[in-house]
Write an enzyme that holds these catalytic residues in place. Structure first.
Site, PDB file in Angstrom:
ATOM      1  N   ASP A  14      68.587  -2.710 -48.933  1.00  0.00           N
ATOM      2  CA  ASP A  14      68.562  -3.539 -47.622  1.00  0.00           C
ATOM      3  C   ASP A  14      67.347  -3.223 -46.649  1.00  0.00           C
ATOM      4  O   ASP A  14      67.200  -2.145 -46.688  1.00  0.00           O
ATOM      5  CB  ASP A  14      69.909  -3.473 -46.933  1.00  0.00           C
ATOM      6  CG  ASP A  14      69.897  -4.672 -45.869  1.00  0.00           C
ATOM      7  OD1 ASP A  14      69.263  -5.828 -46.043  1.00  0.00           O
ATOM      8  OD2 ASP A  14      70.456  -4.504 -44.767  1.00  0.00           O
ATOM      9  N   TYR A  52      65.657  -0.998 -39.662  1.00  0.00           N
ATOM     10  CA  TYR A  52      66.009  -0.013 -40.748  1.00  0.00           C
ATOM     11  C   TYR A  52      65.617  -0.451 -41.920  1.00  0.00           C
ATOM     12  O   TYR A  52      65.438  -1.464 -42.374  1.00  0.00           O
ATOM     13  CB  TYR A  52      67.456   0.394 -40.574  1.00  0.00           C
ATOM     14  CG  TYR A  52      68.264  -0.978 -41.155  1.00  0.00           C
ATOM     15  CD1 TYR A  52      68.800  -0.975 -42.457  1.00  0.00           C
ATOM     16  CD2 TYR A  52      68.683  -2.088 -40.232  1.00  0.00           C
ATOM     17  CE1 TYR A  52      69.377  -2.304 -43.030  1.00  0.00           C
ATOM     18  CE2 TYR A  52      69.541  -3.116 -40.740  1.00  0.00           C
ATOM     19  CZ  TYR A  52      69.519  -3.186 -42.182  1.00  0.00           C
ATOM     20  OH  TYR A  52      70.561  -4.165 -42.837  1.00  0.00           O
ATOM     21  N   PHE A  88      68.914   6.116 -44.615  1.00  0.00           N
ATOM     22  CA  PHE A  88      68.128   4.943 -43.670  1.00  0.00           C
ATOM     23  C   PHE A  88      67.260   5.553 -42.916  1.00  0.00           C
ATOM     24  O   PHE A  88      67.244   6.464 -42.111  1.00  0.00           O
ATOM     25  CB  PHE A  88      69.489   4.481 -42.820  1.00  0.00           C
ATOM     26  CG  PHE A  88      70.442   3.783 -43.554  1.00  0.00           C
ATOM     27  CD1 PHE A  88      70.533   2.320 -43.663  1.00  0.00           C
ATOM     28  CD2 PHE A  88      71.655   4.401 -43.919  1.00  0.00           C
ATOM     29  CE1 PHE A  88      71.287   1.889 -44.519  1.00  0.00           C
ATOM     30  CE2 PHE A  88      72.615   3.816 -44.647  1.00  0.00           C
ATOM     31  CZ  PHE A  88      72.510   2.344 -44.817  1.00  0.00           C
TER      32      PHE A  88
END
Length: 571
Positions: A75, A64, A137
């Site tokens: 992230d 991801y 995401f």
């Protein structure tokens, strides 16, 4: 970003308060759809494989990249080069993930837009995610390992390590062969066994093994997480022999492999003929009633004494018999009709289906009275009896006539259950007569009348009065003035306490055959029953009126007392 960023669940948010669908929406590449009604959106980037989706409890592996709506990345597992693993639906990640990823297929790539209430809410996740942030995401579902909550109560989880073969699972009566190793959570091995055989319903080691093995396929290997209620509970288990101690309230990790199993079935409804398959047969065909079978067999007593041996030595003729013809004991007859070609089975037959309460001299030994017997049988071959759909009309009429005669022989011998089956089979051959010629219809009608009447006589002997009444009614639909049908239906009605209907049928039968002694005798019995019934009814109503008469004066007395009280109070 830091490597320990594990998309943690937001505080105070549970998945069960969401109103989201269980099924994944059908989408095309580039299309975006809302999932549920809380603002979660999914855009399909790349289609996945197959049709399956992961479920709650499954261990999923994803790549991801997470960004804010302005494109700021916070992230990425892709940049770390390590896929992210977590258990779906257990609150280990934000709710938007739990709900979004369960709509994906293996290999699928999608972009999820997750509103704050399904992400980190009002508090955010400082310093990287601001309060009330909507997140995006880009997720690729690499794979997942199925983890099932076997008992649906969180007490026993199954993770498949190696997929099994076919689709069948063992049942309660089956004998399974397994390998297993049980460990405590700290890795201490408390039990281990290879090629352990046990009956599923009897279980082994702890309750979890029997429950898990019923969900497994042949060759399947699983890891079980066993909570105390399916392990050894509050008390635990002391060390014994090669098995180590299990502390109170211990959770166990058990690796379990189902090597194979022997199918065990109840051939008779009363569980007195049991068949255990030692070797599976070929195809799907089984002998029918009237089939000619060829078998190898060994018959033994409980102590191992062999009393019968047929077709076992080289050059010896196979044992041949016709099913449903009383050529062998009932239990063996019933069991072979459940076997396939090439099948080898062990039969356990109770005395009622074997040699009964009498001593029986067999070729190699005497079978004592009331003996349970055991047969190992191999079905070498069989030729099925011709089914009605394979017959032309003359063959059907001939077969029906033959079954009727067989039924008559059995009836005279007092074998009413078997006789009834023959009459039923005879009627089945000729039930559908639309293609019959007029002469053939006439023959078929005569056979139907005779067989249904005789079957009704069987049902009366067996005290199945409801079925006897139905069979006689079928005859009367064909021949409204059939005296035997009226008489037998009246007998059934008497036993069913339908006395008015019984009287109607008997009177009609006497009109048709006034000199019939049997019907006159039955009418006499019926009159006595009606008289007895009327007497009981009169007594019942007499008692009821007597009680009512007792209650009435008491009510009048009470009323007078009440009036007196009322008058006194006015004085």
């Amino acid at each position: 970003m830091d490597e320990d960023f594990d998309i943690p669940a937001a505080d105070g948010m549970m998945n069960d308060d969401l109103d989201l669908p269980d099924e994944a929406p059908i989408m095309k590449v580039g299309e975006e759809k809302e999932i549920g009604n809380q603002g979660l959106k999914k855009k399909l980037v790349k289609e996945g494989e197959g049709w399956e989706n992961p479920e709650s409890g499954d261990e999923v592996e994803v790549h991801y990249t997470g960004t804010l709506l302005d494109g700021t990345q916070f992230d990425s597992s892709r940049e770390r080069g390590t896929p992210f693993k977590f258990t779906l639906g257990q609150g280990q990640v934000i709710k938007g993930w739990d709900e979004g990823i369960k709509t994906m297929k293996k290999g699928e790539n999608a972009i999820f837009t997750i509103p704050p209430q399904l992400a980190y809410g009002e508090s955010g996740s400082p310093p990287t995610i601001p309060p009330n942030a909507t997140l995006q995401f880009d997720v690729e579902l690499l794979s997942w390992t199925s983890v099932k909550d076997i008992c649906k109560d969180g007490g026993l989880f199954k993770k498949i390590l190696t997929e099994g073969e076919k689709w069948e699972n063992p049942k309660d009566l089956d004998e399974v062969l397994v390998n297993y190793e049980a460990k405590l959570e700290d890795g201490t091995v408390v039990a281990k066994a290879d090629s352990k055989e046990f009956t599923v319903k009897d279980g082994h080691f702890c309750p979890a093994l029997a429950k898990a093995v019923k969900t497994m396929k042949k060759g399947e290997k699983v890891l079980l997480t066993v909570k105390p209620q399916y392990g050894f509970g509050e008390k635990g288990k002391p060390a014994a022999g090669a098995e180590g101690a299990v502390p109170p309230n211990a959770t166990l990790q058990i690796t379990l492999e189902l090597i194979s199993w022997k199918t065990v079935t109840e051939v008779s409804d009363d569980k007195k003929v049991i068949k255990k398959i030692l070797k599976e047969g070929e195809g799907y065909e089984r002998p029918n009633e009237g089939a000619v079978v060829k078998v190898k067999l060994i018959g033994k007593l409980q102590d191992g004494t062999v009393f019968s041996k047929k077709g076992q030595t080289e050059g010896e003729e196979l044992f041949e018999f016709k099913t449903d013809e009383e050529q062998v004991i009932d239990g063996l007859d019933k069991a072979v009709m459940t076997m396939k070609k090439g099948e080898v089975a062990l039969l356990t037959i109770a005395p009622e289906y074997a040699f009964g309460s009498s001593e029986s001299k067999q070729e190699l030994a005497v079978v004592p009275p009331n003996s349970t017997v055991y047969y190992e049988v191999e079905m070498v071959s069989f030729i099925k009896d011709k089914e009605s759909w394979d017959m032309n009309t003359p063959e059907k009429i001939e077969a029906a006539g033959k079954k009727k005669e067989e039924g008559n022989v059995l009836f005279k011998a007092g074998k009413y259950v078997k006789a009834s089956k023959r009459y039923e089979k005879a009627v089945k051959y000729i039930d559908y007569d639309t293609s019959f010629s007029e002469e053939e219809k006439k023959q078929a009608k005569a056979l139907k009348v005779a067989c249904n009447l005789n079957d009704a006589a069987c049902k009366l002997k067996l005290k199945d009065y409801k079925q006897a009444e139905k069979l006689c009614t079928k005859v009367l639909e064909l021949e409204s003035s059939n005296v035997k049908a009226l008489y037998r239906r009246a007998q059934a009605y008497i036993h069913l306490a339908d006395l008015d209907l019984a009287e109607f049928d008997i009177k009609k039968a006497l009109e048709l055959d006034p000199d019939n002694r049997e019907i006159k005798m039955e009418y006499k019995v019926l009159k006595e029953k009606i008289k007895e019934y009327n007497k009981k009814e009169a007594k019942f109503y007499g008692n009821m009126f007597a009680k009512m008469n007792k209650v009435e004066p008491a009510n009048k007395s009470g009323a007078k007392e009440a009036a007196a009280v009322s008058i006194d109070s006015k004085a």
